[in-house]
Design an enzyme around this catalytic site. Structure first.
Site, mmCIF file in Angstrom:
data_model
loop_
_atom_site.group_PDB
_atom_site.id
_atom_site.type_symbol
_atom_site.label_atom_id
_atom_site.label_comp_id
_atom_site.label_asym_id
_atom_site.label_seq_id
_atom_site.Cartn_x
_atom_site.Cartn_y
_atom_site.Cartn_z
ATOM 1 N N GLU A 1 0.830 -1.210 0.000
ATOM 2 C CA GLU A 1 0.000 0.000 0.000
ATOM 3 C C GLU A 1 0.866 1.263 0.000
ATOM 4 O O GLU A 1 0.523 2.248 -0.660
ATOM 5 C CB GLU A 1 -0.953 0.002 1.198
ATOM 6 C CG GLU A 1 -2.062 -1.039 1.121
ATOM 7 C CD GLU A 1 -3.010 -0.811 -0.051
ATOM 8 O OE1 GLU A 1 -3.003 0.287 -0.639
ATOM 9 O OE2 GLU A 1 -3.765 -1.734 -0.386
ATOM 10 N N TYR B 1 -6.285 6.328 4.433
ATOM 11 C CA TYR B 1 -6.500 5.257 3.455
ATOM 12 C C TYR B 1 -5.709 4.009 3.822
ATOM 13 O O TYR B 1 -6.240 2.890 3.842
ATOM 14 C CB TYR B 1 -6.119 5.710 2.042
ATOM 15 C CG TYR B 1 -5.949 4.538 1.118
ATOM 16 C CD1 TYR B 1 -7.060 3.871 0.610
ATOM 17 C CD2 TYR B 1 -4.684 4.033 0.814
ATOM 18 C CE1 TYR B 1 -6.920 2.743 -0.190
ATOM 19 C CE2 TYR B 1 -4.536 2.912 0.007
ATOM 20 C CZ TYR B 1 -5.659 2.270 -0.484
ATOM 21 O OH TYR B 1 -5.511 1.143 -1.260
ATOM 22 N N ASP C 1 -9.827 4.933 -2.192
ATOM 23 C CA ASP C 1 -8.750 5.451 -3.040
ATOM 24 C C ASP C 1 -9.394 6.041 -4.294
ATOM 25 O O ASP C 1 -10.619 6.185 -4.381
ATOM 26 C CB ASP C 1 -7.726 4.368 -3.374
ATOM 27 C CG ASP C 1 -8.281 3.274 -4.288
ATOM 28 O OD1 ASP C 1 -9.508 3.247 -4.544
ATOM 29 O OD2 ASP C 1 -7.482 2.447 -4.768
ATOM 30 N N CYS D 1 -14.641 -0.369 -14.153
ATOM 31 C CA CYS D 1 -15.131 1.017 -14.071
ATOM 32 C C CYS D 1 -13.942 1.973 -14.246
ATOM 33 O O CYS D 1 -13.635 2.791 -13.386
ATOM 34 C CB CYS D 1 -15.820 1.238 -12.732
ATOM 35 S SG CYS D 1 -16.825 2.735 -12.666
ATOM 36 N N CYS E 1 -19.068 -1.276 -18.872
ATOM 37 C CA CYS E 1 -20.307 -1.401 -18.091
ATOM 38 C C CYS E 1 -20.985 -2.755 -18.283
ATOM 39 O O CYS E 1 -21.639 -3.264 -17.365
ATOM 40 C CB CYS E 1 -21.267 -0.269 -18.450
ATOM 41 S SG CYS E 1 -20.640 1.389 -18.066
ATOM 42 N N CYS F 1 -26.467 1.225 -11.345
ATOM 43 C CA CYS F 1 -25.593 2.395 -11.513
ATOM 44 C C CYS F 1 -26.384 3.600 -12.027
ATOM 45 O O CYS F 1 -26.823 3.637 -13.182
ATOM 46 C CB CYS F 1 -24.456 2.065 -12.468
ATOM 47 S SG CYS F 1 -23.320 3.443 -12.722
#
Length: 355
Positions: A45, A128, A146, A198, A205, A214
């Site tokens: 991370e 985060y 994020d 996405c 999609c 959505c």
């Protein structure tokens, strides 16, 4: 407290089923049924901040081979850590990585805290990262947000408020969907969804487990989200670097202050970097030693997060190396030092320059 939306259970089930089929394989990610290693999650991370997964993979594996535990990393020399970090950029992350490892060993007996609150007290760990470690490594309910998650939430809920003003709204949307169980899988699933389906441009999609829910897709605005406020133009700063050579051809390096940009890194000595250009006469008062300084043809240009930089270079040979403070390095040995990219550009401009 964020209210749980009526469609949360359905969305969670659909996403986790998709994740179980489509999860990305990453060197730091535990396999299904395995328990994630907090050290691996933390290390990855920190590396992934401002950096892509493709770039981080080889660095992560080299770090893990060299320092397989937080105890090993804590015992490492900072210069060695910085040298192995070279190329990932944002070097404050590497300094804090090393500082954090020492704090975990010295204050926590080599064991990572398992709550967001305790993790946030460690060097270099922000909201985060604390949430990601708590959720993925320890299964805590924590909202991990994020850039990928922000994009998914903006489109799912058709949030048109521009970033960065939209951040609280996007976080609330993410928090409302954060489950009590499989918290780590859920966090990774949303990030995977943003990274692989996405996407910023041309989102797939048709492959999205949330396509029917959505709001952005239904409104035909998904690809325009999240909206972003216009970026301010980056200022241009100027500096002069001093390519200083000893009689044997060695070049002077010095360490930058620990705090500030490129803190603790080795550099070709230079003036400060400011928005007003430097006259040679003013710059020479900051030269490493008195010498016959001559301009090197060319300009070094580099872009940092918040500004552009232009450096001119003055070069000189001094008879007595003791006149200058720093480290004398043969040009064949530059790879032994953690030189940031902008300093490597100076080396490329000046190496072989006749003085």
């Amino acid at each position: 407290m964020t209210d749980r939306p009526a469609d949360a259970t359905h969305l969670l089930q659909a996403l986790l089923e998709w994740y179980d089929r489509s999860r990305r394989a990453m060197p730091w990610r535990a396999l299904p049924g395995e328990t994630a290693d907090p050290y691996n999650i933390w290390l990855s991370e920190i590396m992934l901040q401002q950096t892509t997964v493709a770039t981080v993979g080889p660095y992560f594996e080299r770090f893990l081979a060299r320092w397989p535990s937080v105890d090993a990393l804590a015992a490492a020399d900072l210069d060695e850590v910085l040298l192995n970090w070279a190329g990932l950029g944002y070097y404050a992350r590497a300094r804090n990585l090393h500082k954090c490892a020492r704090a975990i060993v010295g204050e926590h007996g080599g064991r990572f805290p398992d709550t967001e609150g305790a993790l946030l007290k460690l060097p270099g760990i922000g909201p985060y990262t604390a949430a990601a470690i708590a959720a993925i490594a320890f299964g805590r309910k924590a909202t991990v947000v994020d850039g990928n998650v922000e994009r998914v939430m903006a489109r799912l809920r058709a949030i048109e408020t521009p970033l960065p003003a939209a951040k609280p709204e996007l976080r609330d949307a993410a928090a409302a969907l954060t489950p009590e169980a499989r918290c780590g899988d859920y966090a990774q699933a949303v990030m995977d969804l943003g990274a692989t389906v996405c996407t910023p441009k041309l989102p797939a999609c048709v492959r999205c487990p949330w396509r029917d829910a959505c709001a952005g897709r239904k409104s035909g605005i998904a690809e325009t989200l999240p909206r972003k406020a216009p970026k301010a133009e980056k200022p241009l700063r100027y500096g002069i670097a001093f390519w200083t050579m000893a009689p044997d051809g060695a070049v002077l390096l010095r360490r930058r202050p620990d705090r500030g940009l490129l803190g603790g890194m080795m550099e070709i000595p230079s003036t400060g970097w400011r928005e007003q250009g430097w006259e040679d006469s003013a710059a020479l008062t900051l030269a490493p030693a008195p010498a016959d300084w001559r301009p090197v043809t060319g300009v070094v240009r580099h872009t940092f997060t918040h500004f552009h930089l232009e450096l001119r270079v003055l070069a000189a040979r001094i008879d007595d190396p003791a006149l200058a403070d720093g480290v004398w390095c043969q040009t064949t040995q530059f790879t032994e030092y953690a030189l940031p990219t902008v300093m490597k550009k100076i080396v490329r401009l000046c190496a072989g320059h006749a003085i």
